[in-house]
Design a protein around this motif. Structure first.
Motif, PDB file in Angstrom:
ATOM      1  N   PRO A 182       0.824  -1.221   0.000  1.00 23.81           N
ATOM      2  CA  PRO A 182       0.000   0.000   0.000  1.00 23.81           C
ATOM      3  C   PRO A 182       0.853   1.265   0.000  1.00 23.81           C
ATOM      4  CG  PRO A 182      -0.851  -1.580   1.583  1.00 23.81           C
ATOM      5  CD  PRO A 182       0.464  -2.124   1.107  1.00 23.81           C
ATOM      6  N   ALA A 183       0.365   2.268  -0.685  1.00 26.00           N
ATOM      7  CA  ALA A 183       1.068   3.552  -0.737  1.00 26.00           C
ATOM      8  C   ALA A 183       0.775   4.346   0.530  1.00 26.00           C
ATOM      9  CB  ALA A 183       0.621   4.350  -1.956  1.00 26.00           C
ATOM     10  N   PRO A 184       1.767   5.068   1.062  1.00 28.91           N
ATOM     11  CA  PRO A 184       1.528   5.874   2.265  1.00 28.91           C
ATOM     12  C   PRO A 184       0.584   7.027   1.975  1.00 28.91           C
ATOM     13  CG  PRO A 184       3.676   6.377   1.338  1.00 28.91           C
ATOM     14  CD  PRO A 184       3.145   5.211   0.559  1.00 28.91           C
ATOM     15  N   LEU A 185      -0.174   7.421   2.971  1.00 26.03           N
ATOM     16  CA  LEU A 185      -1.078   8.551   2.824  1.00 26.03           C
ATOM     17  C   LEU A 185      -0.284   9.849   2.736  1.00 26.03           C
ATOM     18  CD1 LEU A 185      -3.784   7.571   5.467  1.00 26.03           C
ATOM     19  CD2 LEU A 185      -3.885   7.221   2.984  1.00 26.03           C
ATOM     20  N   PHE A 186      -0.869  10.843   2.091  1.00 23.70           N
ATOM     21  CA  PHE A 186      -0.265  12.173   2.103  1.00 23.70           C
ATOM     22  C   PHE A 186      -1.361  13.205   2.101  1.00 23.70           C
ATOM     23  CE2 PHE A 186      -0.903  11.671  -2.461  1.00 23.70           C
ATOM     24  CZ  PHE A 186      -1.170  12.944  -2.911  1.00 23.70           C
ATOM     25  N   PRO A 214      -4.683  13.088  -3.162  1.00 20.37           N
ATOM     26  CA  PRO A 214      -4.435  11.963  -2.250  1.00 20.37           C
ATOM     27  C   PRO A 214      -5.398  10.814  -2.533  1.00 20.37           C
ATOM     28  CG  PRO A 214      -4.540  14.039  -1.047  1.00 20.37           C
ATOM     29  CD  PRO A 214      -5.003  14.329  -2.435  1.00 20.37           C
ATOM     30  N   GLY A 215      -4.987   9.612  -2.137  1.00 19.99           N
ATOM     31  CA  GLY A 215      -5.814   8.436  -2.375  1.00 19.99           C
ATOM     32  C   GLY A 215      -5.332   7.685  -3.599  1.00 19.99           C
ATOM     33  N   GLY A 216      -5.728   6.441  -3.709  1.00 18.44           N
ATOM     34  CA  GLY A 216      -5.300   5.638  -4.848  1.00 18.44           C
ATOM     35  C   GLY A 216      -3.914   5.063  -4.641  1.00 18.44           C
TER      36      GLY A 216
END
Length: 393
Positions: A182-186, A214-216
């Motif tokens: 999973p990609a980290p949130l920003f 953000p998201g995805g």
């Protein structure tokens, strides 16, 4: 809190140190890089060392912190230090490196000021340094914890899954985690660091704002080619050498100039490649169905150099209470006379309570800030992101 004894000494010697601090930082960097050449090769921006902006930024931060301690001791230094802490975290700075800086900085102070640096003066400025360093280390430790990484362990491999030519000078790289995790949130407005492995063996690091919402899974960075032998070495490497399928070393996201999720009016002001964090904010507003009043101001050389020109129109149209105002200094096609030249906010309505976020060249941001202050917008509501060392407005 600076001790009373040290505060008196710093107050007396601040003019001397301030007058000499450019020379002090010049000697400091030279000595530190002689002792630790890997820092210049793999951590510090070589272009900023050549043009001197990093030295001036360091000088300004130390002098500003010391002046705050002795002239405004009731003020919390968090705002002054937050930007530095976020930048340090994006580079993977650790507490050990502050000890290296301390040693060479105080050797440089002694070399430049000579006999003026008595044991009492050295002790007072030593206290200033460790107050500042301690506060930064604590902030950076919190940032690493929030990012879910060990101190300094910010790097991860990301694969380029797409490349989009925005303009002749700007390319968007679409990135996806190479390990498929999973990609980290920003938060909209934040940036990541990219560590480039250059032909001479150096691993130079540059920060780039995230230009997607953000998201995805994917993260987008949009990079302007900087002309120059040293200052543009990473942007030119990305433009010339990196394509779909390549893997980059990219940091966790950081940055303190971000869009909040409130409902107050917001003004997004940008010029040139400063539109990258703003287009992320605008995409986030559109994706979340925001109904807050949004005013977008952008200035560019001409239509051809304007990155995200089509995206700006599409995203603004999706927002029920958004307006966009664009100025071209030298338009190439038919363009309204009142939108030719530099950005002028005099005819733009600015609602009470507007939060301002801006990014672009310093002269542009200084002009926008001055116009906003004249219009009665409090300085506390004006926030800016600086690309490169922050020399202030």
């Amino acid at each position: 809190m600076l001790s009373e004894k040290s505060a008196a000494v710093v107050r007396t010697t601040l003019p001397l140190v301030g007058a000499s601090i450019d020379e002090i930082t010049s000697v400091f960097y030279r000595r530190m890089f002689e002792a630790h050449p890997e820092l210049l090769r793999d951590l510090f921006n070589r272009g900023n060392q050549v043009n001197g902006t990093q030295s001036r930024a360091l000088a300004g931060s130390i002098a500003g912190f010391a002046a705050m301690l002795v002239h405004d001791p009731g003020r919390r230094p968090d705002q002054l230090l937050a930007r530095i802490a976020h930048k340090h975290a994006s580079l993977g700075i650790t507490a050990q490196q502050y000890t290296i800086v301390h040693r060479h900085l105080f050797e440089a102070i002694g070399a430049v000021l000579g006999d003026a640096v008595t044991s009492e003066v050295a002790a007072a400025w030593d206290e200033v340094y460790w107050l500042m360093a301690g506060a930064l280390i604590a902030m950076e430790t919190r940032l690493y914890a929030e990012a879910g990484v060990a101190d300094g362990d910010v790097w991860r491999r990301w694969r380029v899954v797409g490349r989009l030519e925005e303009t002749d000078e700007v390319v968007t790289f679409m990135l996806r985690p190479a390990d498929r995790a999973p990609a980290p949130l920003f938060r909209p407005g934040q940036y990541v660091s990219v560590r480039a492995e250059l032909p001479d063996g150096a691993r130079q690091i540059r920060q780039y704002s995230l230009s997607c919402a953000p998201g995805g899974t994917d993260r987008w960075i949009s990079v302007k080619r900087i002309r120059g032998a040293v200052d543009g070495e990473v942007s030119n490497w990305l433009h010339d050498k990196v394509d779909e399928g390549d893997v980059l070393s990219v940091s966790a996201p950081f940055g303190d100039v971000v869009l909040d999720d409130g409902d107050s009016p917001v003004l997004l002001a940008s010029a040139g490649i400063g539109s990258t964090p703003m287009i992320s904010m605008l995409a986030h507003l559109a994706a979340t169905g925001a109904t807050r009043p949004v005013t977008v101001v952008h200035a560019d050389r001409c239509e051809r150099t304007h990155p995200f020109r089509g995206d700006l129109a599409l995203l603004t149209d999706k927002l029920p209470n958004a307006t966009a105002h664009v100025w071209y200094e030298h338009p190439e096609g038919p363009w309204p006379a009142e939108r030719t030249g530099l950005a002028d906010l005099s005819a733009i309505e600015i609602a009470d309570g507007t939060q301002v976020l801006m990014c672009g060249p310093v002269p542009f941001m200084r002009s926008i800030r001055g116009q906003l202050l004249e219009r009665g917008v409090p300085a506390s509501r004006i926030h800016y992101e600086a690309f490169g060392p922050d020399l202030g407005l």
